[in-house]
Design an enzyme around this catalytic site. Structure first.
Site, PDB file in Angstrom:
ATOM      1  CB  CYS A 121      -0.936  -0.022   1.210  1.00  0.00           C
ATOM      2  SG  CYS A 121      -2.165   1.296   1.229  1.00  0.00           S
ATOM      3  CB  CYS A 122       3.903   2.194   1.938  1.00  0.00           C
ATOM      4  SG  CYS A 122       3.314   2.357   3.640  1.00  0.00           S
ATOM      5  CB  CYS A 203      -2.068   7.069   5.492  1.00  0.00           C
ATOM      6  SG  CYS A 203      -1.282   7.386   3.898  1.00  0.00           S
ATOM      7  CB  CYS A 206      -0.874   3.947   8.839  1.00  0.00           C
ATOM      8  SG  CYS A 206      -1.424   2.734   7.611  1.00  0.00           S
ATOM      9  CB  CYS A 231       6.276   4.325   4.315  1.00  0.00           C
ATOM     10  SG  CYS A 231       7.202   5.821   3.921  1.00  0.00           S
TER      11      CYS A 231
END
Length: 249
Positions: A121-122, A203, A206, A231
Site C-alpha cells: 500500500c505504501c 495516512c 496508519c 514506509c
C-alpha cells in the site's frame, strides 16, 4: 495545552543550528539550481523547512504526496501553505487504477492484515508518486531528524540515496524542542493534529495519537514490530522496507 506550549523551548545552540540549516538549503539550491525539491510530508519539521525556503527566497521547489488516505487536517495544509507563502505546491497522487486494483484484491483494511500488504500500500500511495516527484531532479530535501527514532539515529546532513540523488536533511541535529521553538518564533502554520498528541502524522488508518512516555513514532503502524516501522521513503536497498510494483525508494 497545545504543541507549542508543550514542546517549544529555546536551546543554547539553536541559533547555530538554524544558521547551518539555512546555509545548507541555500548552498544546495545554488549547486542544484532548478533540479532540487523539498519532499514535504506536511509534518512539523517539513513546515519549518518550507518556511525557511519561502522566508529566505531560496529557489527550491516544494512537493508533497497526497496519498488519498490523509487526514483532512493534513490535506488542508496544502492550501494554507500556498496562501501563506505564495507558493504553488507540486502535488503527486497515486495512480488511481493501481489503488483500485489493490483495494479490490485486498480490501480497504489490507494494511492491518500483514506487513507485506501494508508496505505494498505504501509503495502504491507513496513510493511511486515520489518517483515522479524526483524524476529529472538531482537532489531532494527531507525533514528527517536523528531524534525521531533509533532507525534514524545517524541521519547525516547530506547523503546519496540509493538512486544516486543527493538527499539533504538540514534538520538532522534539531530536537523536537528546536522544531517547535522555530514554529512559535515565526508563526509557522502547522497541522492541528499535533495539538492532539500526534507528533508523527502519516495516512489516517496508519496513525494514532500517542500517550505520555511513548516513543515519538509509536503512533505510526502501532500494530507492527518496531523494526518494520518505515514506509520505504527513507531506507536504502540494503535495508528493504517495501515490496512494490513499479516503485522506488
Amino acid at each position: 495545552m497545545g504543541a507549542i506550549e508543550l514542546y517549544a523551548r529555546h536551546t543554547p545552540d539553536f541559533a547555530a543550528k538554524l544558521a547551518h540549516a539555512q546555509a545548507l538549503l541555500q548552498a544546495s539550491a545554488n549547486e542544484h539550481a532548478g533540479s532540487i525539491v523539498q519532499a514535504t510530508s506536511l509534518g512539523a519539521e517539513d513546515m519549518v523547512l518550507t518556511d525557511l525556503i519561502a522566508r529566505n527566497g531560496i529557489q527550491i521547489a516544494v512537493g508533497t504526496l497526497e496519498t488519498g488516505m490523509l487526514h483532512d487536517e493534513t490535506v488542508a495544509l496544502i492550501g494554507r501553505i500556498e496562501a501563506r507563502y505564495g507558493l504553488k505546491l507540486e502535488v503527486y497522487r497515486p495512480v488511481a487504477e493501481s489503488v483500485v486494483h489493490f483495494v479490490q484484491r485486498n480490501g480497504d483494511k489490507a494494511m492491518y492484515q500483514s506487513i507485506e500488504l501494508r508496505k505494498q500500500c505504501c509503495g502504491i500511495r507513496k513510493l511511486e508518486p515520489l518517483s515522479r516527484m524526483l524524476k529529472g531532479r538531482s537532489a531532494w530535501v527531507t525533514g528527517l531528524r536523528r531524534e525521531q527514532s533509533a532507525n534514524r539515529g545517524e541521519v547525516p546532513f547530506s547523503e546519496d540515496d540509493d538512486k544516486g540523488l543527493v538527499k539533504l536533511n538540514p534538520l538532522a541535529d534539531w530536537t523536537w524542542n528546536d522544531v517547535w521553538h522555530y514554529i512559535a518564533t515565526y508563526d509557522v502554520p502547522y497541522n492541528p493534529l499535533h495539538d492532539q498528541f500526534y507528533p508523527s502524522i502519516g495516512c489516517a488508518p496508519c496513525t494514532r495519537a500517542i500517550a505520555v512516555g511513548e516513543d515519538f513514532r509509536a503512533g505510526r503502524w502501532w500494530w507492527e514490530d518496531e523494526k518494520a516501522k518505515e514506509c520505504g521513503l527513507h531506507v536504502t536497498e540494503e535495508q528493504p522496507a517495501v515490496s512494490m510494483i513499479g516503485a522506488r525508494a
